[in-house]
Scaffold this motif. Structure first.
Motif, mmCIF file in Angstrom:
data_model
loop_
_atom_site.group_PDB
_atom_site.id
_atom_site.type_symbol
_atom_site.label_atom_id
_atom_site.label_comp_id
_atom_site.label_asym_id
_atom_site.label_seq_id
_atom_site.Cartn_x
_atom_site.Cartn_y
_atom_site.Cartn_z
ATOM 1 N N LEU B 235 38.036 22.740 39.064
ATOM 2 C CA LEU B 235 39.036 23.120 38.073
ATOM 3 C C LEU B 235 38.749 24.533 37.562
ATOM 4 C CD1 LEU B 235 41.371 21.401 36.968
ATOM 5 C CD2 LEU B 235 40.054 21.210 34.859
ATOM 6 N N ALA B 236 37.480 24.790 37.269
ATOM 7 C CA ALA B 236 37.088 26.108 36.765
ATOM 8 C C ALA B 236 37.458 27.183 37.780
ATOM 9 C CB ALA B 236 35.598 26.138 36.484
ATOM 10 N N MET B 237 37.216 26.895 39.069
ATOM 11 C CA MET B 237 37.522 27.887 40.099
ATOM 12 C C MET B 237 39.018 28.164 40.164
ATOM 13 S SD MET B 237 35.042 26.922 43.221
ATOM 14 C CE MET B 237 33.274 27.090 43.123
ATOM 15 N N VAL B 238 39.805 27.076 40.067
ATOM 16 C CA VAL B 238 41.254 27.257 40.101
ATOM 17 C C VAL B 238 41.711 28.092 38.908
ATOM 18 C CG1 VAL B 238 43.461 26.054 39.878
ATOM 19 C CG2 VAL B 238 41.716 25.177 41.409
ATOM 20 N N ILE B 239 41.135 27.803 37.748
ATOM 21 C CA ILE B 239 41.501 28.569 36.551
ATOM 22 C C ILE B 239 41.144 30.047 36.732
ATOM 23 C CG2 ILE B 239 40.955 28.956 34.110
ATOM 24 C CD1 ILE B 239 40.691 25.934 33.846
ATOM 25 N N ILE B 240 39.946 30.294 37.253
ATOM 26 C CA ILE B 240 39.533 31.692 37.472
ATOM 27 C C ILE B 240 40.515 32.403 38.401
ATOM 28 C CG2 ILE B 240 37.783 33.170 38.526
ATOM 29 C CD1 ILE B 240 35.719 31.080 37.724
ATOM 30 N N LEU B 241 40.770 31.740 39.507
ATOM 31 C CA LEU B 241 41.650 32.340 40.510
ATOM 32 C C LEU B 241 43.021 32.641 39.905
ATOM 33 C CD1 LEU B 241 40.620 32.752 43.353
ATOM 34 C CD2 LEU B 241 42.156 30.941 44.099
ATOM 35 N N GLY B 242 43.574 31.627 39.234
ATOM 36 C CA GLY B 242 44.902 31.777 38.647
ATOM 37 C C GLY B 242 44.920 32.862 37.596
ATOM 38 N N SER B 243 43.965 32.844 36.684
ATOM 39 C CA SER B 243 44.028 33.790 35.568
ATOM 40 C C SER B 243 43.788 35.208 36.064
ATOM 41 C CB SER B 243 43.057 33.392 34.464
ATOM 42 O OG SER B 243 41.797 33.914 34.708
ATOM 43 N N VAL B 244 42.925 35.361 37.063
ATOM 44 C CA VAL B 244 42.678 36.717 37.562
ATOM 45 C C VAL B 244 43.893 37.251 38.318
ATOM 46 C CG1 VAL B 244 41.328 38.089 39.174
ATOM 47 C CG2 VAL B 244 40.182 36.587 37.590
ATOM 48 N N ILE B 245 44.506 36.396 39.143
ATOM 49 C CA ILE B 245 45.646 36.880 39.927
ATOM 50 C C ILE B 245 46.842 37.175 39.021
ATOM 51 C CG2 ILE B 245 47.349 36.267 41.687
ATOM 52 C CD1 ILE B 245 45.135 34.858 43.191
ATOM 53 N N ILE B 246 47.149 36.249 38.125
ATOM 54 C CA ILE B 246 48.262 36.496 37.202
ATOM 55 C C ILE B 246 47.935 37.696 36.316
ATOM 56 C CG2 ILE B 246 49.607 35.533 35.297
ATOM 57 C CD1 ILE B 246 49.123 32.778 36.580
ATOM 58 N N GLY B 247 46.669 37.744 35.883
ATOM 59 C CA GLY B 247 46.232 38.876 35.064
ATOM 60 C C GLY B 247 46.436 40.194 35.794
ATOM 61 N N THR B 248 46.095 40.207 37.076
ATOM 62 C CA THR B 248 46.261 41.429 37.868
ATOM 63 C C THR B 248 47.729 41.840 37.906
ATOM 64 O OG1 THR B 248 44.460 40.671 39.254
ATOM 65 C CG2 THR B 248 45.749 42.506 40.070
ATOM 66 N N TYR B 249 48.581 40.834 38.124
ATOM 67 C CA TYR B 249 50.019 41.118 38.195
ATOM 68 C C TYR B 249 50.515 41.707 36.880
ATOM 69 C CZ TYR B 249 54.984 40.413 38.894
ATOM 70 O OH TYR B 249 56.325 40.611 39.004
ATOM 71 N N LEU B 250 50.140 41.062 35.793
ATOM 72 C CA LEU B 250 50.580 41.555 34.480
ATOM 73 C C LEU B 250 49.956 42.916 34.185
ATOM 74 C CD1 LEU B 250 50.539 38.334 32.307
ATOM 75 C CD2 LEU B 250 52.462 39.469 33.385
ATOM 76 N N PHE B 251 48.760 43.093 34.703
ATOM 77 C CA PHE B 251 48.094 44.379 34.512
ATOM 78 C C PHE B 251 48.944 45.509 35.091
ATOM 79 C CE2 PHE B 251 45.215 47.685 36.130
ATOM 80 C CZ PHE B 251 44.551 48.006 34.962
ATOM 81 N N TYR B 252 49.422 45.298 36.318
ATOM 82 C CA TYR B 252 50.270 46.327 36.927
ATOM 83 C C TYR B 252 51.626 46.397 36.251
ATOM 84 C CZ TYR B 252 46.931 46.805 40.703
ATOM 85 O OH TYR B 252 45.796 47.053 41.431
ATOM 86 N N LYS B 253 52.108 45.238 35.837
ATOM 87 C CA LYS B 253 53.440 45.171 35.263
ATOM 88 C C LYS B 253 53.466 45.785 33.856
ATOM 89 C CE LYS B 253 57.426 43.261 36.399
ATOM 90 N NZ LYS B 253 58.061 43.548 37.660
ATOM 91 N N GLY B 254 52.405 45.571 33.105
ATOM 92 C CA GLY B 254 52.469 46.015 31.713
ATOM 93 C C GLY B 254 51.286 46.828 31.223
ATOM 94 N N SER B 255 50.081 46.383 31.565
ATOM 95 C CA SER B 255 48.894 46.998 30.966
ATOM 96 C C SER B 255 48.813 48.488 31.242
ATOM 97 C CB SER B 255 47.629 46.336 31.483
ATOM 98 O OG SER B 255 47.724 44.952 31.379
ATOM 99 N N ILE B 256 49.067 48.855 32.502
ATOM 100 C CA ILE B 256 48.918 50.275 32.852
ATOM 101 C C ILE B 256 49.857 51.116 32.020
ATOM 102 C CG2 ILE B 256 49.353 51.946 34.681
ATOM 103 C CD1 ILE B 256 47.879 50.315 36.494
#
Lengths: 253, 642
Positions: B235-256
């Motif tokens: 479960l922890a691995m799935v959470i890591i994977l999900g949060s990092v990938i979605i985070g990356t997407y939002l990072f490009y979409k908004g953070s930058i």
């Protein structure tokens, strides 16, 4: 005081076999504080003349002195240096960077010349208020109307107090109300700041705001009109008359 | 102009414009062909040998097809959009859509199959080199021969033909769907309108950064003892994977945009020369490429991570073997040990022999184990016990115990405190701590449990009351160390010859280490192959994006040069911009893989830094080439801008 002196300038495009002469020996001098129009039919070389005078394009022959400095001898890098210090530009297509806000666009020339930030802010406020765009400072170009864009472009040309401002059809893309607005502002700035403006236009109304109109045809100066003490209306009629003589598209063949 | 002339003229022009596309095509077909050649090469059977090599190679070749296909489709999509005006013009002068499609297909056909043939040729000439490399890495001794495989050729041709047909289908749909007017507008409609940073973007930006940080945080805790059951871990691995990938997407979409917006805000409208070219442009363009960049970042991270892990494993093969086999050669019964030593004597190889008695004793670890672990693991644990006389530098009193040689992997499931009370066979001992040394082989330690060292007296007592149910068939460890390490190879050969038939629990450290090198070398090779393909294709895509962008920004450069910026000023700005464009995805990918590797590297080996840094550096260098190429392209655009 003569600020620009061009003598016998020639400009041709193409190669040895297919050469097209656009400027054929133009002599021109401009004094400090003048507001000059260059008029002429399409293909007469108006824009080429402006580009050559403003060092964007290279001459084929002849000499241009700006402020006593020979432009034709300068290297690419020195020319860029010269442009940033002494010249301002207004274009028909506004040429604003659409990724920068109004304020950032206007401050561009100052950031190249490394003016201090407080001075820059002060100058920005002054010129933006004169042109009535101070409130728009955080907007991006595509949120502006054509007239607002052109006033932004004008503010950018004026902000670093250049010796000469070159304007290429500044009213070309504007409706008549915005155009007259802009021209009023330009002539105000011309008088208030003693700024020298050289404008290319084919609109006689725009030209009538100027103190002098130079007509060129087929790469040569055809005639000049001075406004003197005439009213704008009278000067406009003069210009129309001359333009009639000059002819729109006719060719003497 | 006949359509044939038009075709050739287009071809010549395109070859120049799309040289990198042609290069990527050649490169990927070469790579694919040599990979498939490898698959069909008879000498590969040796390398595949004991491991599941064939399956790995087949999986890899499918992945390779996927990467190449997606890349080619994407590149084609970029190019057809760029040429939409031309297509519109041809329609305007009276060509019908069928004719244009035929023209385009013919043009692509020549470009595509020309490159494919060159690629196959190159791939063939390099396949021997690649096989040699593979043998070198895996330590397999076989003769690499250059053999042209018709199966490989056929497979390559079929795969690339399918991709070609797919491309043509997409082109067909593109032309069918767009009206002439739309074709003239295609390029401009892909760019979004420039607006102020919205509130939503700020929120997205902050959430994106948060998600990434959360993912990193959980990953650092992953094997820290907080997650002990398999389900929790998963479960922890799935959470890591999900949060990092979605985070990356939002990072490009908004953070930058959000971060750059803050920087710009602070400048109060007064931007420096290079900021004009870099900041403002990157800020608006990254968002529209968010999905692409997310994919590139994630797969880069995956490639770097996997490569690092397999290299870590490869790199620490010797150490792992040492941990598992406590001497150069390890035996469980005297008969085999003496047969071996006799042969060694006959061959004049000097050696040291030692034997250690080991008994299995029931242990209660609950008082020295740290954290929340499953009871069954602690209570029913059986640990091997040895006497302190077997170890030179240790001398204990009768109620003391030391543990020694605890496998890193197991440490994550049962963590031990530094001191406490340990119950051995229901007798209390004072636990003094954990030593690093591995005293007996994995056979006795159930693969990695620590060995308990007790006083001689206590040991003899255990010996008498030993529970026969939990004892291993052998209670004595025979270790043989070769005195002169130069003779190790020879000794190993003897070991393999004399004990080839008896597949008892006798082990050779060198064999184990070589075995792991073969396995991990093979893994590494396959991952590197895929990683390289991905690197080149994603690098090319970023490069194509940049060439398109440079053309779009050309008018801006014209304005700036008129205003008095020199070419050099602009170039500096462009360099900074490319640092962002290529650097941000790279850096993010490196960070992702760093945290991924950091969280679980000890499962793979004993050395983290050297292998990981080597892999990361290599990736960065190769990746930067594309950044440099794009700067070079910009240089031309800037020069021609005035």
């Amino acid at each position: 005081m003569k600020i620009l002196e061009a003598s016998k300038i020639y400009k041709s495009y193409g190669n040895k076999f297919n050469k097209q002469e656009v400027l054929k020996g133009v002599d021109l001098s401009i004094h400090q504080g003048e507001f000059i129009s260059i008029m002429g039919p399409s293909g007469s070389g108006k824009t080429t003349l402006l580009n050559v005078l403003s060092s964007i394009d290279k001459l084929s022959n002849g000499s241009i002195l700006i402020n006593g400095q020979e432009m034709t001898k300068l290297k690419e890098k020195q020319l860029a240096e010269f442009r940033k210090a002494h010249l301002g530009f207004i274009f028909q297509e506004y040429n604003l960077l659409d990724t920068l806000t109004v304020k950032e666009n206007i401050l561009l020339p100052l950031s190249i010349s490394k003016t201090s930030r407080t001075v820059a802010n002060h100058k920005f406020k002054e010129v933006a208020e004169e042109l009535g765009i101070f409130e728009l400072q955080d907007k991006y170009p595509n949120e502006l109307s054509g007239g607002q864009k052109q006033r932004t472009s004008a503010a950018r040309a004026f902000i670093h107090e250049p010796r000469i401002i070159f304007a290429d059809e500044p009213t070309g893309a504007l409706d008549s109300k915005s155009a007259s607005d802009l021209l009023n502002k330009l002539s105000q700035l011309n008088q208030k700041r003693q700024a020298t403006i050289l404008m290319v236009t084919h609109d006689p109304v725009a030209a009538s705001y100027c103190s002098r109109v130079i007509f060129i045809k087929d790469g040569q100066i055809f005639t000049q009109l001075n406004k003197g003490t005439e009213t704008r209306q009278a000067f406009f009629k003069d210009i129309m008359r001359t333009q009639g003589v000059l002819g729109g598209v006719q060719h003497d063949q | 102009m006949t359509s044939k002339q038009l075709l050739f003229r287009n071809l010549r022009k395109n070859l120049k414009n799309y040289s990198l596309y042609v290069f990527a095509l050649i490169f990927s077909s070469a790579l694919y062909f040599s990979f498939v050649t490898l698959q069909y090469d008879p000498s590969m059977d040796v390398a595949e040998g004991s491991i599941k090599g064939a399956a790995a190679i087949r999986t890899a070749s499918i992945l390779l097809i996927a990467i190449v296909a997606i890349f080619l489709l994407y590149a084609n999509n970029l190019f057809i959009k760029r040429r939409s005006k031309e297509i519109g013009l041809l329609q305007l002068v009276g060509m019908n859509k069928g004719m244009i499609l035929r023209l385009l297909s013919a043009e692509n056909f020549m470009l595509y199959f020309g490159s494919l043939l060159i690629g196959i040729f190159i791939g063939f000439s390099f396949s021997k080199l690649i096989i040699l490399l593979l043998f070198k890495i895996t330590g397999v001794e076989a003769i690499a021969t250059l053999r042209f495989s018709t199966e490989a050729l056929l497979q390559t041709l079929i795969v690339f033909c399918m991709i070609y047909l797919l491309i043509m289908l997409i082109n067909h749909l593109f032309i069918k769907r767009h009206t002439i007017l739309a074709l003239f507008r295609v390029t401009s409609s892909t760019e979004e309108q420039i607006k102020k940073v919205t509130f939503l973007e700020m929120i997205m930006g902050i959430i994106g950064l948060l998600l990434i940080v959360i993912g990193y945080f959980i990953s650092s805790k992953l094997f820290g003892g907080d997650f002990t059951t398999m389900t929790e871990l998963f479960l922890a691995m799935v959470i890591i994977l999900g949060s990092v990938i979605i985070g990356t997407y939002l990072f490009y979409k908004g953070s930058i945009r959000f971060i750059f917006h803050l920087i710009r805000k602070r400048k109060n409208g007064y931007l420096k020369v290079n900021e004009v070219v870099s900041l403002s442009s990157v800020m608006f363009r990254m968002k529209s490429n968010a999905l692409l960049l997310t994919i590139i970042t994630t797969i880069s991270a995956l490639a770097i991570g996997l490569l690092s892990l397999s290299y870590i494993s490869y790199y620490s093969a010797e150490q792992t073997a040492k941990d598992y086999v406590a001497a150069d050669f390890s035996f469980t019964d005297e008969a085999h040990a003496s047969t071996f030593t006799e042969t060694l004597n006959e061959n004049g190889i000097e050696f040291e022999e030692r034997s250690i008695e080991v008994i299995q004793v029931e242990v209660d670890l609950s008082q020295i184990s740290d954290g929340d672990i499953e009871g069954e693991l602690v209570e029913g644990t059986v640990l091997p016990v040895v006497s302190d006389t077997a170890i030179e530098h240790i001398d204990l009193s009768s109620s003391e115990v030391i543990l020694s040689g605890y496998n890193d992997l197991l440490q994550n499931f049962i963590r031990l405190k530094d001191a406490g009370t340990l119950e051995l066979n229901n007798q209390k001992f004072t636990y003094l701590g954990l030593e690093d040394e591995f005293i007996v082989s994995g056979y006795y330690t159930s693969g990695g449990l620590p060995v308990a060292i007790v006083d001689e007296k206590a040991f003899t007592k255990f010996l008498t009351e030993a529970n026969p149910d939990i004892q291993k068939p052998s209670n004595t460890f025979y270790g043989i160390d070769i005195a002169n390490k130069n003779q190790l190879e020879k000794a190993n050969q003897i070991f393999n010859e004399t004990l080839a038939t008896s597949n008892g629990p006798h082990e050779s450290q060198l064999n184990l280490s070589n075995n792991q090198k073969t396995n991990m070398g093979f893994m590494m090779f396959v991952v590197a192959f895929l990683g390289l393909t991905f690197l080149v294709t994603s690098g090319c895509i970023l490069y194509f994006k940049q060439t398109g962008e440079s053309e779009e920004e050309k008018p801006n450069y014209t304005v700036l040069r008129k205003l008095g910026f020199t070419q050099n000023d602009l170039l500096k700005g462009v360099q900074q911009k490319q640092l962002f464009n290529f650097g941000i995805p790279l850096l993010l990918g490196l960070f992702h893989s760093y945290f991924a590797v950091k969280s679980g590297w000890f499962l793979f080996g004993s050395e983290l830094w050297t292998p990981m840094i080597v892999v990361m550096l290599l990736y960065t260098v190769l990746y930067s080439i594309f950044g440099l190429l794009s700067v070079n392209y910009y240089r031309k655009v800037i020069r021609d801008a005035l």
